[in-house]
Write a protein that holds these residues in place. Structure first.
Motif, short mmCIF file in Angstrom:
data_model
loop_
_atom_site.label_atom_id
_atom_site.label_comp_id
_atom_site.label_asym_id
_atom_site.label_seq_id
_atom_site.Cartn_x
_atom_site.Cartn_y
_atom_site.Cartn_z
N PRO A 261 27.17 56.55 39.81
CA PRO A 261 28.23 57.23 40.56
C PRO A 261 29.47 56.36 40.74
O PRO A 261 30.56 56.88 41.02
N SER A 262 29.33 55.06 40.60
CA SER A 262 30.47 54.16 40.81
C SER A 262 31.62 54.45 39.86
O SER A 262 32.78 54.13 40.17
N ALA A 263 31.33 55.04 38.70
CA ALA A 263 32.37 55.33 37.71
C ALA A 263 33.07 56.66 37.98
O ALA A 263 34.00 57.02 37.25
N CYS A 264 32.65 57.37 39.01
CA CYS A 264 33.04 58.77 39.17
C CYS A 264 33.95 59.05 40.35
O CYS A 264 34.02 60.18 40.84
N ASN A 265 34.68 58.05 40.81
CA ASN A 265 35.60 58.25 41.93
C ASN A 265 36.92 58.82 41.42
O ASN A 265 37.89 58.10 41.18
N THR A 266 36.96 60.12 41.24
CA THR A 266 38.19 60.77 40.77
C THR A 266 39.26 60.82 41.86
O THR A 266 40.43 61.09 41.57
N TRP A 267 38.88 60.54 43.09
CA TRP A 267 39.77 60.74 44.23
C TRP A 267 40.78 59.61 44.37
O TRP A 267 41.80 59.78 45.08
N THR A 268 40.53 58.48 43.75
CA THR A 268 41.50 57.39 43.78
C THR A 268 42.10 57.17 42.39
O THR A 268 42.84 56.23 42.17
#
Length: 275
Positions: A261-268
């Motif tokens: 999940p660490s690769a999936c921060n679309t919000w930043t």
């Protein structure tokens, strides 16, 4: 494909990734159970729920999945396969939520041969299935055209994407999305929709990476899936609420290459990467 219901926003809103679905007149539901680990904390609220989720710090997904195979034209084998994949997702994400010290509950899984509505509204146009946050249910269409495609990894990606919307719901991300888009202008709603959908693409691909051997996915096959998405992924969504094909392909690769999940921060992420 996700639906945000009245629990998260004052009016229903829809978004999400569609895959194809299948044919049979059966509905099924997975038992909704809550994990019992000790020291749980409430998920973050507001913007931090999306930008700084504890789930981003839980490491790679620990997943395996002996889901079997889909037989072309067989509704029963499709339902069995997708039910097994859902069970694998339950186990994998229960572990991640435990690491994050967040409460976990399984979604309900419902198969249907008609495009049923839900508390979140009508069946989204073009979708093979969707997730409704109000009743925490994943709707999977068992439609004729889906049963023509027995390639398991495509369906794993689809299920894992819809399940990712449940992850977003439990983690408070869906609530942030609903609050931010209520009464927002159309351009803002679409921008938020792309971030939530592309994150689901990424989280779904992270799961698929971890079960690739179990579902007999070769690297060349994955590359073909990504290439197809880059060319065609946006065509079902003319309003661009899911991101352009290259954006979908980008986030799919991020999730698959990391398995986390660490690769999936679309919000930043930059606006360009979620266009």
């Amino acid at each position: 494909m996700t639906g945000v219901g009245a629990a998260d926003a004052a009016t229903p809103s829809t978004a999400g990734v569609a895959a194809s679905a299948s044919t049979a007149s059966v509905t099924a539901s997975a038992t909704n159970s809550v994990s019992n680990s000790v020291s749980k904390q409430a998920p973050p609220r507001g913007r931090l729920a999306a930008t700084a989720s504890p789930l981003y710090r839980t490491g790679t997904l620990n997943a395996s999945c002996a889901a079997g195979q889909i037989r072309a034209g067989s509704a029963a084998s499709y339902r069995n396969f997708m039910t097994q994949v859902n069970r694998c997702l339950n186990l994998a994400w229960k572990t991640q939520f435990r690491k994050a010290k967040l409460p976990f509950a399984q979604p309900v899984l419902r198969f249907t041969t008609t495009k049923v509505g839900s508390p979140c509204g009508r069946w989204p146009s073009g979708a093979g299935g969707y997730y409704c946050s109000t009743n925490r249910t994943i709707y999977i269409g068992v439609f004729r055209d889906v049963l023509k495609n027995p390639f398991g990894p495509n369906h794993v990606q689809f299920m894992a994407h819809e399940y990712a919307h449940h992850v977003q719901q439990l983690g408070g991300i869906m609530s942030y999305y609903g609050q931010s888009t209520w009464r927002a202008r159309t351009s803002t709603k679409l921008a938020f929709s792309r971030r939530i959908e592309l994150q689901a693409d990424c989280l779904g691909s992270a799961f698929l990476r971890q079960v690739a051997d179990d579902v007999s996915l070769e690297q060349e096959q994955w590359d073909s899936m990504v290439e197809w998405t880059a060319r065609n992924g946006h065509k079902t969504w003319p309003t661009n609420d899911h991101g352009k094909g290259p954006s979908q392909a980008y986030w799919m690769n991020r999730g698959f290459n990391s398995g986390s999940p660490s690769a999936c921060n679309t919000w930043t992420a930059s606006a360009r990467s979620v266009a």
